[in-house]
Design a protein around this motif. Structure first.
Motif, short mmCIF file in Angstrom:
data_model
loop_
_atom_site.label_atom_id
_atom_site.label_comp_id
_atom_site.label_asym_id
_atom_site.label_seq_id
_atom_site.Cartn_x
_atom_site.Cartn_y
_atom_site.Cartn_z
N VAL A 16 0.87 -1.18 0.00
CA VAL A 16 0.00 0.00 0.00
C VAL A 16 0.90 1.23 0.00
O VAL A 16 1.69 1.42 0.92
CB VAL A 16 -0.94 0.02 1.23
N GLU A 17 0.79 2.03 -1.05
CA GLU A 17 1.65 3.21 -1.19
C GLU A 17 0.82 4.47 -1.10
O GLU A 17 -0.24 4.58 -1.71
CB GLU A 17 2.36 3.19 -2.55
N LEU A 18 1.33 5.43 -0.34
CA LEU A 18 0.71 6.75 -0.28
C LEU A 18 1.47 7.64 -1.26
O LEU A 18 2.69 7.78 -1.15
CB LEU A 18 0.77 7.32 1.14
N SER A 19 0.73 8.20 -2.22
CA SER A 19 1.38 8.99 -3.26
C SER A 19 1.14 10.47 -3.07
O SER A 19 0.02 10.91 -2.83
CB SER A 19 0.85 8.55 -4.63
N ASN A 31 -8.55 8.97 -7.07
CA ASN A 31 -8.12 8.99 -5.67
C ASN A 31 -7.17 7.84 -5.34
O ASN A 31 -6.38 7.92 -4.40
CB ASN A 31 -9.33 8.93 -4.75
N GLY A 32 -7.31 6.74 -6.09
CA GLY A 32 -6.48 5.58 -5.82
C GLY A 32 -6.58 4.58 -6.94
O GLY A 32 -7.40 4.73 -7.85
N LEU A 33 -5.75 3.56 -6.85
CA LEU A 33 -5.86 2.48 -7.84
C LEU A 33 -5.30 1.20 -7.22
O LEU A 33 -4.55 1.23 -6.25
CB LEU A 33 -5.12 2.83 -9.14
N ILE A 34 -5.71 0.09 -7.82
CA ILE A 34 -5.11 -1.20 -7.45
C ILE A 34 -4.48 -1.76 -8.71
O ILE A 34 -5.11 -1.81 -9.77
CB ILE A 34 -6.13 -2.16 -6.81
N ASP A 35 -3.21 -2.09 -8.60
CA ASP A 35 -2.43 -2.58 -9.74
C ASP A 35 -2.22 -4.08 -9.52
O ASP A 35 -1.40 -4.48 -8.69
CB ASP A 35 -1.10 -1.81 -9.79
N LYS A 46 -2.09 13.25 -0.92
CA LYS A 46 -1.90 14.69 -0.95
C LYS A 46 -3.24 15.42 -0.93
O LYS A 46 -3.39 16.43 -0.24
CB LYS A 46 -1.10 15.12 -2.18
N THR A 47 -4.21 14.92 -1.68
CA THR A 47 -5.49 15.64 -1.77
C THR A 47 -6.56 15.09 -0.85
O THR A 47 -7.54 15.78 -0.57
CB THR A 47 -6.03 15.64 -3.22
N LEU A 48 -6.41 13.84 -0.37
CA LEU A 48 -7.47 13.24 0.44
C LEU A 48 -7.22 13.43 1.93
O LEU A 48 -6.10 13.19 2.40
CB LEU A 48 -7.57 11.73 0.16
N LEU A 53 -9.25 9.04 2.62
CA LEU A 53 -8.14 8.11 2.35
C LEU A 53 -8.53 6.69 2.77
O LEU A 53 -8.28 5.72 2.05
CB LEU A 53 -6.90 8.59 3.13
N GLU A 54 -9.17 6.56 3.93
CA GLU A 54 -9.61 5.25 4.42
C GLU A 54 -10.64 4.64 3.48
O GLU A 54 -10.56 3.45 3.15
CB GLU A 54 -10.21 5.41 5.83
N ILE A 55 -11.62 5.45 3.05
CA ILE A 55 -12.66 4.95 2.15
C ILE A 55 -12.05 4.54 0.81
O ILE A 55 -12.40 3.50 0.25
CB ILE A 55 -13.78 6.00 1.96
#
Ligand SMILES: [Zn+2]
Length: 126
Positions: A16-19, A31-35, A46-48, A53-55
Motif C-alpha cells: 500500500v503506497e501513499l502517493s 483517488n487511488g488504484l489497485i495494480d 496529498k489531496t485526500l 483516504l480510508e474509504i
C-alpha cells in the motif's frame, strides 16, 4: 482505522503506497488504484483527508476482493463504492469486533511466556 503498509487479499500481499503525486488512470485523475500486475494499491495522500483516504483504501480492497473471486462486478464502480462506504461505517461503528478479546490476548501472552513461567514454577530463574 489504520491504513496498513501491506494488505493480503486472497493469497496475494499488496503493498500500500501513499502517493504525493496525482494518480492518473485512463487519462483521468483518481483517488487511488489497485495494480494487479504489480500487487500494489496506490492512494492519493496529498489531496485526500484521512477519512476519504480510508474509504479509498477500502474501495481498492473491494476491487481486489471481487477480482480475487473472479466476480463480474469487479469493475462496477457504483457497487465497489457502496461496499467501501458500508465497510467504513461498519468498522467505525463497531470497533470492538475488530479487536482481540482480552482473554485471547491473555492466552497469547501466556503461550509466548510459557517457557519463562515454567522456569519460575520450578524455582529456576532464567
Ligand atoms: Zn474503483
Amino acid at each position: 482505522m489504520n491504513i496498513p503498509n501491506t494488505v493480503r487479499i486472497g493469497s496475494v500481499d499488496y503493498a500500500v503506497e501513499l502517493s504525493e503525486k496525482p494518480i492518473v488512470l485512463d487519462y483521468k485523475q483518481c483517488n487511488g488504484l489497485i495494480d494487479f500486475s504489480q500487487s500494489k494499491i496506490v492512494l492519493d495522500s496529498k489531496t485526500l483527508e484521512q477519512q476519504q483516504l480510508e474509504i479509498t483504501f477500502l474501495h481498492e480492497v473491494m476491487h481486489g476482493m471481487l477480482h480475487d473471486r473472479n466476480l463480474e462486478e469487479q469493475d462496477n464502480e457504483q457497487l465497489v463504492e457502496a461496499l467501501a462506504y458500508a465497510l467504513h461505517q461498519l468498522i467505525r461503528d463497531n470497533p470492538d469486533i475488530f479487536e482481540e478479546q482480552n482473554m485471547v490476548k491473555m492466552a497469547k501472552l501466556y503461550r509466548e511466556n510459557k517457557e519463562l513461567i515454567s522456569y519460575k514454577e520450578n524455582g529456576l530463574e532464567g
